[in-house]
Design an enzyme around this catalytic site. Structure first.
Site, PDB file in Angstrom:
ATOM      1  N   GLU A 171     -23.076  -1.197  33.077  1.00  0.00           N
ATOM      2  CA  GLU A 171     -22.438  -0.093  32.498  1.00  0.00           C
ATOM      3  C   GLU A 171     -22.381   1.162  33.074  1.00  0.00           C
ATOM      4  OE1 GLU A 171     -20.366   2.068  29.718  1.00  0.00           O
ATOM      5  OE2 GLU A 171     -20.146  -0.046  29.527  1.00  0.00           O
ATOM      6  N   ASP A 176     -15.024  -7.286  30.055  1.00  0.00           N
ATOM      7  CA  ASP A 176     -14.240  -6.765  28.931  1.00  0.00           C
ATOM      8  C   ASP A 176     -14.073  -5.332  29.077  1.00  0.00           C
ATOM      9  OD1 ASP A 176     -13.623  -6.534  26.418  1.00  0.00           O
ATOM     10  OD2 ASP A 176     -15.182  -7.182  25.392  1.00  0.00           O
ATOM     11  N   CYS A 223      -0.247   7.074   6.535  1.00  0.00           N
ATOM     12  CA  CYS A 223      -1.439   7.041   7.412  1.00  0.00           C
ATOM     13  C   CYS A 223      -1.423   6.342   8.714  1.00  0.00           C
ATOM     14  CB  CYS A 223      -2.745   6.688   6.499  1.00  0.00           C
ATOM     15  SG  CYS A 223      -3.156   4.776   6.581  1.00  0.00           S
ATOM     16  N   GLN A 266     -17.678  -4.170  17.795  1.00  0.00           N
ATOM     17  CA  GLN A 266     -16.438  -4.445  17.414  1.00  0.00           C
ATOM     18  C   GLN A 266     -16.162  -4.207  15.917  1.00  0.00           C
ATOM     19  OE1 GLN A 266     -13.923  -5.491  18.851  1.00  0.00           O
ATOM     20  NE2 GLN A 266     -14.536  -6.671  20.810  1.00  0.00           N
ATOM     21  N   TYR A 268     -18.920  -4.037  32.455  1.00  0.00           N
ATOM     22  CA  TYR A 268     -18.526  -3.127  31.153  1.00  0.00           C
ATOM     23  C   TYR A 268     -19.138  -3.634  30.055  1.00  0.00           C
ATOM     24  CZ  TYR A 268     -14.176  -2.401  34.394  1.00  0.00           C
ATOM     25  OH  TYR A 268     -13.579  -2.069  35.595  1.00  0.00           O
ATOM     26  N   CYS A 284      -8.562  -6.103  25.080  1.00  0.00           N
ATOM     27  CA  CYS A 284      -7.873  -5.410  23.894  1.00  0.00           C
ATOM     28  C   CYS A 284      -6.373  -5.061  24.081  1.00  0.00           C
ATOM     29  CB  CYS A 284      -8.639  -4.556  23.483  1.00  0.00           C
ATOM     30  SG  CYS A 284      -8.912  -3.175  24.492  1.00  0.00           S
ATOM     31  N   CYS A 329       0.703  -1.227  -0.047  1.00  0.00           N
ATOM     32  CA  CYS A 329       0.046   0.184   0.011  1.00  0.00           C
ATOM     33  C   CYS A 329       0.889   1.272  -0.072  1.00  0.00           C
ATOM     34  CB  CYS A 329      -0.928   0.142   1.219  1.00  0.00           C
ATOM     35  SG  CYS A 329      -2.027   1.484   1.250  1.00  0.00           S
ATOM     36  N   CYS A 341      -9.057   2.516   0.284  1.00  0.00           N
ATOM     37  CA  CYS A 341      -8.519   1.677   1.232  1.00  0.00           C
ATOM     38  C   CYS A 341      -8.931   0.237   1.408  1.00  0.00           C
ATOM     39  CB  CYS A 341      -8.674   2.519   2.770  1.00  0.00           C
ATOM     40  SG  CYS A 341      -7.885   1.364   3.989  1.00  0.00           S
ATOM     41  N   CYS A 373      -2.559   0.915   9.009  1.00  0.00           N
ATOM     42  CA  CYS A 373      -2.143  -0.693   8.924  1.00  0.00           C
ATOM     43  C   CYS A 373      -0.583  -0.974   8.621  1.00  0.00           C
ATOM     44  CB  CYS A 373      -3.251  -1.339   7.905  1.00  0.00           C
ATOM     45  SG  CYS A 373      -3.062  -0.447   6.252  1.00  0.00           S
TER      46      CYS A 373
END
Length: 434
Positions: free
Chosen positions: A267, A315, A13, A217, A246, A342, A7, A93, A16
């Site tokens: 939450e 989470d 940018c 997600q 959460y 994450c 790319c 993209c 990725c």
């Protein structure tokens, strides 16, 4: 299927950084990094091979683009260069679905032809700051949000009509007003220009409706893989009381509801709870309820009241959870604790605290939610072991003994896509009939 590509904009940018690395090597790199974290922690945990995505391209269901003009004064759009206000032309993209790319190109063309003023962050002048697009992969529904510096939006009616005519996939269009000097994209005032203000997606057996700021997600297919792995690892028997902390818009709890007796979702964001309750009604799920409260406070109070849950799910944001949450959760003596993260660094830090209270896991599973980036999603199931405190083990490295205040304290950095997790705020819309 392509497993890597070149790319020309990748270095500009920064969206990725691993796109030119063969996909299998990406997965191996991420697994090795997590194994190094586990080794430094002293925990005896097997890191399972990364569950790779079947399609490592075109998966991003949420895109935010800015606008600028080239030397010929032609409007272009794209992602921002890292830590700057400089827009990189990322038309087409590879990380975005084809329909999203086509809509972005069309909006860019219309902005130029309709002479809509582009916001300049240096001078604070202009109108159009960003366009946010969200996509439901299974429903093919698209949401478009124009983020403007002020409420007055010339050409709004023509722009909305043109988009609706060209793209029937667009089921809702909104205008978010952001007059502030801030890098935060969305602010509180939103006008509904077309549709319901939300779109839906199908996540396995459940429908999920989400609004502009709601957490969902970014990779639909890998999210389904993650949730199915989580559900299978718990081995629910329809007799369990499950606490989902959460919980955001309730997707994990709703996914588990058919396999257990009841679910309580917690939450802190009240608007996210409104969205979660709507999703429960949408799926006709009546064995789940949602509480608008800080997850740590709820857990501490639950421990004081000696409430019992067979399973506790967390989470949390990339910062992980709190020592008070962990102490109170362990005090309830659940049969199992499911921890989805994450950021493996903060997760392993928290696993060390869980161990002090007798809750351990022997394996960590990895799901590549973010191909071609350095991010990884991890999950594990902890169970109580009364003998764990008697076991000898290696003292953890220093970065795990002190809770870091920023990512600069981490030896190995996993820069999560969920930097602010579970915001999930359905907007309070003002209808604007264009």
């Amino acid at each position: 299927m392509r497993f890597f590509m070149k790319c020309p904009k990748a270095k500009l940018c920064g969206g990725c950084p691993l796109i030119s690395v063969p996909y299998k090597q990406q997965a191996q790199k991420k697994q090795k990094q997590v194994e190094e974290l586990v080794k430094k922690s002293g925990l005896k945990i097997t890191v399972n091979p990364v569950v790779m995505a079947k399609e490592p391209f075109g998966y991003r269901n949420k895109v935010i683009v800015g606008f600028a003009k080239d030397r010929e004064k032609k409007v272009y759009s794209g992602l921002y260069a890292p830590k700057s206000h400089r827009v990189i032309n990322t038309s087409g993209c590879a990380m975005q679905p084809a329909i999203v790319n086509r809509i972005i190109d069309a909006i860019t063309r219309m902005v130029g032809s309709m002479k809509i003023q582009i916001y300049n962050p240096k001078t604070g002048t202009g109108l159009l700051r960003h366009v946010l697009i969200r996509y439901g992969k299974e429903t093919d529904q698209v949401m478009v949000v124009f983020v403007t510096a002020e409420k007055n939006f010339p050409s709004r009616k023509n722009l909305v009509n043109a988009l609706r005519t060209e793209f029937p996939q667009i089921t809702t269009i909104l205008q978010n007003i952001n007059p502030r000097d801030t890098s935060i994209v969305l602010q509180d005032e939103t006008l509904l220009l077309y549709g319901k203000g939300m779109i839906e997606d199908q996540l396995g057996p459940i429908k999920i409706a989400f609004s502009p700021s709601a957490f969902y997600q970014i990779n639909h297919d890998q999210c389904l893989v993650l949730y199915e792995m989580a559900k299978q690892s718990l081995g629910l028997t329809k007799t369990e009381a499950v606490l989902d902390t959460y919980c955001g818009v309730g997707s994990i709890g709703l996914f588990m509801a058919d396999a257990c007796k009841r679910v309580v979702g917690v939450e802190i964001n009240k608007d996210a709870i409104v969205n979660a309750r709507y999703n429960a009604q949408l799926n006709h799920i009546d064995n789940i309820r949602f509480v608008a409260e800080d997850s740590t406070k709820f857990m501490v109070d639950a421990a004081k009241r000696h409430n019992y849950y067979d399973v506790i799910i967390l989470d949390p944001p990339r910062a992980g959870t709190t020592p008070a949450f962990i102490e109170s959760a362990c005090a309830l003596k659940p049969k199992k604790i499911l921890y989805i993260s994450c950021d493996p660094t903060t997760q392993i830090r928290d696993l060390l605290i869980f161990r002090k209270h007798g809750y351990v896991t022997h394996q960590l599973s990895l799901v590549d939610m973010f191909p071609n980036t350095e991010h990884i999603e991890s999950l594990c199931v902890l169970e109580y072991d009364p003998n764990v405190k008697k076991q000898q083990w290696i003292k953890p490295a220093k970065e795990f003994t002190n809770r870091p205040t920023s990512s600069k304290n981490k030896k190995i950095k996993f820069d999560s896509a969920k930097s602010v997790k579970k915001s999930g705020r359905p907007m309070k819309y003002k209808k604007n009939h264009h």
